[in-house]
Design an enzyme around this catalytic site. Structure first.
Site, PDB file in Angstrom:
ATOM      1  N   ARG A  82      11.822 -15.422 -49.414  1.00  0.00           N
ATOM      2  CA  ARG A  82      12.346 -16.630 -48.782  1.00  0.00           C
ATOM      3  C   ARG A  82      13.090 -16.226 -47.513  1.00  0.00           C
ATOM      4  O   ARG A  82      14.055 -15.461 -47.583  1.00  0.00           O
ATOM      5  CB  ARG A  82      13.291 -17.356 -49.751  1.00  0.00           C
ATOM      6  CG  ARG A  82      14.021 -18.524 -49.125  1.00  0.00           C
ATOM      7  CD  ARG A  82      14.856 -19.321 -50.142  1.00  0.00           C
ATOM      8  NE  ARG A  82      15.519 -20.408 -49.457  1.00  0.00           N
ATOM      9  CZ  ARG A  82      16.830 -20.435 -49.179  1.00  0.00           C
ATOM     10  NH1 ARG A  82      17.642 -19.471 -49.595  1.00  0.00           N
ATOM     11  NH2 ARG A  82      17.346 -21.439 -48.498  1.00  0.00           N
ATOM     12  N   HIS A 126      18.330 -22.823 -41.378  1.00  0.00           N
ATOM     13  CA  HIS A 126      19.387 -22.106 -42.111  1.00  0.00           C
ATOM     14  C   HIS A 126      20.540 -21.865 -41.124  1.00  0.00           C
ATOM     15  O   HIS A 126      20.882 -20.726 -40.805  1.00  0.00           O
ATOM     16  CB  HIS A 126      18.830 -20.808 -42.707  1.00  0.00           C
ATOM     17  CG  HIS A 126      19.660 -20.230 -43.817  1.00  0.00           C
ATOM     18  ND1 HIS A 126      19.142 -19.893 -45.048  1.00  0.00           N
ATOM     19  CD2 HIS A 126      20.973 -19.914 -43.897  1.00  0.00           C
ATOM     20  CE1 HIS A 126      20.095 -19.386 -45.822  1.00  0.00           C
ATOM     21  NE2 HIS A 126      21.222 -19.375 -45.141  1.00  0.00           N
ATOM     22  N   GLU A 171      21.366 -25.706 -47.649  1.00  0.00           N
ATOM     23  CA  GLU A 171      22.776 -26.035 -47.904  1.00  0.00           C
ATOM     24  C   GLU A 171      23.414 -26.938 -46.845  1.00  0.00           C
ATOM     25  O   GLU A 171      24.331 -26.519 -46.127  1.00  0.00           O
ATOM     26  CB  GLU A 171      23.600 -24.748 -48.023  1.00  0.00           C
ATOM     27  CG  GLU A 171      23.152 -23.836 -49.146  1.00  0.00           C
ATOM     28  CD  GLU A 171      24.118 -22.671 -49.380  1.00  0.00           C
ATOM     29  OE1 GLU A 171      25.063 -22.503 -48.593  1.00  0.00           O
ATOM     30  OE2 GLU A 171      23.923 -21.942 -50.362  1.00  0.00           O
ATOM     31  N   ASN A 296      21.027 -23.180 -54.937  1.00  0.00           N
ATOM     32  CA  ASN A 296      21.752 -21.934 -54.683  1.00  0.00           C
ATOM     33  C   ASN A 296      23.012 -21.947 -55.538  1.00  0.00           C
ATOM     34  O   ASN A 296      23.779 -22.913 -55.502  1.00  0.00           O
ATOM     35  CB  ASN A 296      22.160 -21.822 -53.210  1.00  0.00           C
ATOM     36  CG  ASN A 296      20.958 -21.688 -52.291  1.00  0.00           C
ATOM     37  OD1 ASN A 296      19.823 -21.559 -52.750  1.00  0.00           O
ATOM     38  ND2 ASN A 296      21.210 -21.717 -50.992  1.00  0.00           N
ATOM     39  N   TYR A 298      26.380 -19.591 -56.848  1.00  0.00           N
ATOM     40  CA  TYR A 298      27.196 -18.371 -56.796  1.00  0.00           C
ATOM     41  C   TYR A 298      28.360 -18.397 -57.783  1.00  0.00           C
ATOM     42  O   TYR A 298      28.669 -17.405 -58.415  1.00  0.00           O
ATOM     43  CB  TYR A 298      27.755 -18.156 -55.376  1.00  0.00           C
ATOM     44  CG  TYR A 298      26.665 -17.775 -54.415  1.00  0.00           C
ATOM     45  CD1 TYR A 298      26.272 -16.453 -54.275  1.00  0.00           C
ATOM     46  CD2 TYR A 298      25.983 -18.741 -53.679  1.00  0.00           C
ATOM     47  CE1 TYR A 298      25.241 -16.090 -53.425  1.00  0.00           C
ATOM     48  CE2 TYR A 298      24.946 -18.392 -52.827  1.00  0.00           C
ATOM     49  CZ  TYR A 298      24.581 -17.058 -52.715  1.00  0.00           C
ATOM     50  OH  TYR A 298      23.550 -16.706 -51.883  1.00  0.00           O
ATOM     51  N   GLU A 356      18.855 -19.124 -54.222  1.00  0.00           N
ATOM     52  CA  GLU A 356      19.808 -18.046 -53.948  1.00  0.00           C
ATOM     53  C   GLU A 356      20.713 -17.860 -55.152  1.00  0.00           C
ATOM     54  O   GLU A 356      21.169 -18.836 -55.744  1.00  0.00           O
ATOM     55  CB  GLU A 356      20.728 -18.363 -52.749  1.00  0.00           C
ATOM     56  CG  GLU A 356      20.068 -18.297 -51.412  1.00  0.00           C
ATOM     57  CD  GLU A 356      21.026 -18.636 -50.256  1.00  0.00           C
ATOM     58  OE1 GLU A 356      22.258 -18.411 -50.385  1.00  0.00           O
ATOM     59  OE2 GLU A 356      20.528 -19.136 -49.246  1.00  0.00           O
TER      60      GLU A 356
HETATM   61  C1  FCB Z   1      25.000 -19.097 -48.983  1.00  0.00           C
HETATM   62  C2  FCB Z   1      24.160 -19.023 -47.725  1.00  0.00           C
HETATM   63  C3  FCB Z   1      23.650 -17.651 -47.416  1.00  0.00           C
HETATM   64  C4  FCB Z   1      24.691 -16.595 -47.705  1.00  0.00           C
HETATM   65  C5  FCB Z   1      25.224 -16.748 -49.113  1.00  0.00           C
HETATM   66  C6  FCB Z   1      26.229 -15.689 -49.517  1.00  0.00           C
HETATM   67  O1  FCB Z   1      25.895 -20.154 -48.870  1.00  0.00           O
HETATM   68  O2  FCB Z   1      23.057 -19.890 -47.823  1.00  0.00           O
HETATM   69  O3  FCB Z   1      23.218 -17.626 -46.085  1.00  0.00           O
HETATM   70  O4  FCB Z   1      25.686 -16.653 -46.771  1.00  0.00           O
HETATM   71  O5  FCB Z   1      25.819 -18.005 -49.229  1.00  0.00           O
END
Ligand code: FCB
Length: 454
Positions: A82, A126, A171, A296, A298, A356
């Site tokens: 990607r 992006h 995002e 995405n 985290y 992500e």
């Molecule tokens: C996300 C972004 C990516 C990177 C990660 C850590 O928010 O899409 O570009 O910065 O975080």
């Protein structure tokens, strides 16, 4: 606290395993071959905006090394990659004149990927908006929906015969929140009246690009959002209401209009006077049928009401004894399962790719030897990919997973201070060195998940 890993794991056949990157973060040579500058180029060249004064003029030098980089991807066994296209390489002024050399670069990249058996997943935006469009108001100008569709259409017509997976935006929340609400990301505005407009125009651009795709494209197109599940710090009415506002602002502001055709009512509480009344025709444009949702993930947030905290009237409660990444984000694998089940329940179980997921922990700038050991990242991947498997077992329609990121790279306002890569980057020599997480992920892919339990 964390669940045991089940002894036997298998992902669905044809599960799409990949890694993700983005143009500005890895390419370097941002003005090469006729490209127009982006908002991120300007932002990173403005003193005080990016940590340590870093910019992405060189970063991973992928623009010049893409060929051997794709060979590296192949050696890891990636099924998909990607990446994003820099709008300003294709259209230096954002609209109008096409820069053939820019489009050629992405065509060479796509062809190289396919020659190595790797499916491209291409993101059209992006975050690196052509600076020429920022001069015309950028995301604050409603016309941007047409500008974006014009650009998207040019790229579709050139590459849709080879690209199976398209993404409109990456995002949008981060662009509106970081770029227009708080000013910590490009273009660096801090204005509560602008943020909801930027967000809405991002979504109109998404809708317009999907419409353009239906006219000429034959494959799949989706939207990528970042979801951070919100958990109330207590069951008090105030904390529950604060949690609903936080969820509406970050998670539902984008998925609700795209998939349900409306905005959550809590946004009025969040923005007050700054929330405009949007015409129904806009929402109709935004709600286009899409083929998948990119998620995405985290971290999560535990939310406590805090009446004076602007703009949400809440704060995130730090979970003191949990592991945190270098960015301060809590490691919370269960949040990924919860997120995927939330998307399933709330939006009718659409096909989902985790576009992500990854972690930054400290890695040294130089590496000696053939491999860099990064046990915390291995642990993060193992638990999060297992969390994806849990969600699949519970009925979520998950089609693929992309680790963020292939390389350490330019981490936006953090510059080069945060390393998310499975492959270490020595920024002085540009030498690439595999971390143990790359080896681990490669085994997970080769065994279609079984190696998670080893
Ligand atoms: C996300 C972004 C990516 C990177 C990660 C850590 O928010 O899409 O570009 O910065 O975080």
């Amino acid at each position: 606290m964390t669940k045991p890993i089940p002894s036997h794991i298998q992902f669905p056949k044809d599960f799409l395993w990949g890694c993700a990157t983005s143009a500005y973060q890895i390419e370097g040579s941002p003005l090469a071959d006729g490209a127009g500058p982006s908002t991120w180029h300007r932002f990173s060249h403005t003193p005080g905006r990016v940590q340590d004064g870093d910019n992405a003029d060189i970063t991973c030098d992928h623009y010049r090394r893409y060929d051997s980089d794709v060979d590296l991807m192949r050696s890891l066994g990636l099924k998909s990659y990607r990446f994003s296209i820099a709008w300003g390489r294709v259209l230096p002024e954002g609209t109008g004149r096409v820069n053939a050399a820019g489009l050629d670069f992405y065509e060479r990249l796509v062809d190289k990927l396919l020659s190595r058996g790797i499916q491209p997943m291409v993101t059209l935006f992006h975050w690196d908006l052509p600076a020429a469009l920022d001069d015309r108001g950028g995301w604050l100008n409603r016309d941007i929906a047409h500008w974006f569709a014009e650009y998207a259409d040019i790229v579709f017509r050139r590459l849709d015969d080879r690209v199976q997976y398209w993404t409109t935006l990456n995002e949008p929340w981060v662009v509106a929140d970081g770029g227009y609400m708080h000013g910590i990301l490009a273009p660096g505005h801090r204005n509560v009246f602008e943020a909801p407009r930027a967000a809405h125009h991002l979504m109109m651009a998404h809708g317009a690009a999907v419409q353009a795709y239906r006219a000429s494209g034959r494959n799949k197109i989706g939207l990528v959002v970042n979801i951070e599940p919100k958990y109330p710090a207590s069951q008090s009415e105030a904390d529950l209401a604060a949690t609903r506002r936080a969820e509406a602002y970050m998670n539902r502001q984008y998925l609700d209009p795209a998939l349900l055709g409306s905005y959550p009512k809590e946004l009025l509480e969040v923005f007050g006077d700054a929330w405009p009344h949007w015409p129904d025709a806009d929402l109709k444009l935004i709600k286009q049928p899409i083929d998948y949702v990119g998620v995405n993930y985290y971290t999560r947030a535990v939310v406590r009401a805090e009446p004076n905290a602007w703009p949400l009237g809440s704060t995130t409660v730090k979970q003191k004894h949990h592991t945190h990444m270098e960015t301060g984000w809590e490691v919370f694998p269960q949040g990924l399962t919860d997120t995927l089940l939330w998307v399933k329940e709330k939006y009718g179980n659409p096909p989902v790719y985790i576009t992500e997921n990854g972690a930054c922990f400290f890695d040294p700038p130089q590496v000696e030897g053939p491999v860099l050991e990064d046990p915390l990242r291995v642990d993060y991947l193992r638990k999060h990919i297992t969390a994806v498997h849990d969600a699949i077992q519970r009925g979520a329609d998950i089609r693929g997973y992309f680790a963020w990121s292939l390389f350490d790279n330019f981490e936006w306002a953090f510059g080069f201070s945060k390393r998310f890569g499975l492959v270490h980057m020595n920024y002085e020599t540009l030498k690439r060195t595999l971390k143990s997480s790359a080896h681990f992920y490669s085994k997970v892919i080769a065994s279609n998940g079984a190696a998670l339990a080893e």
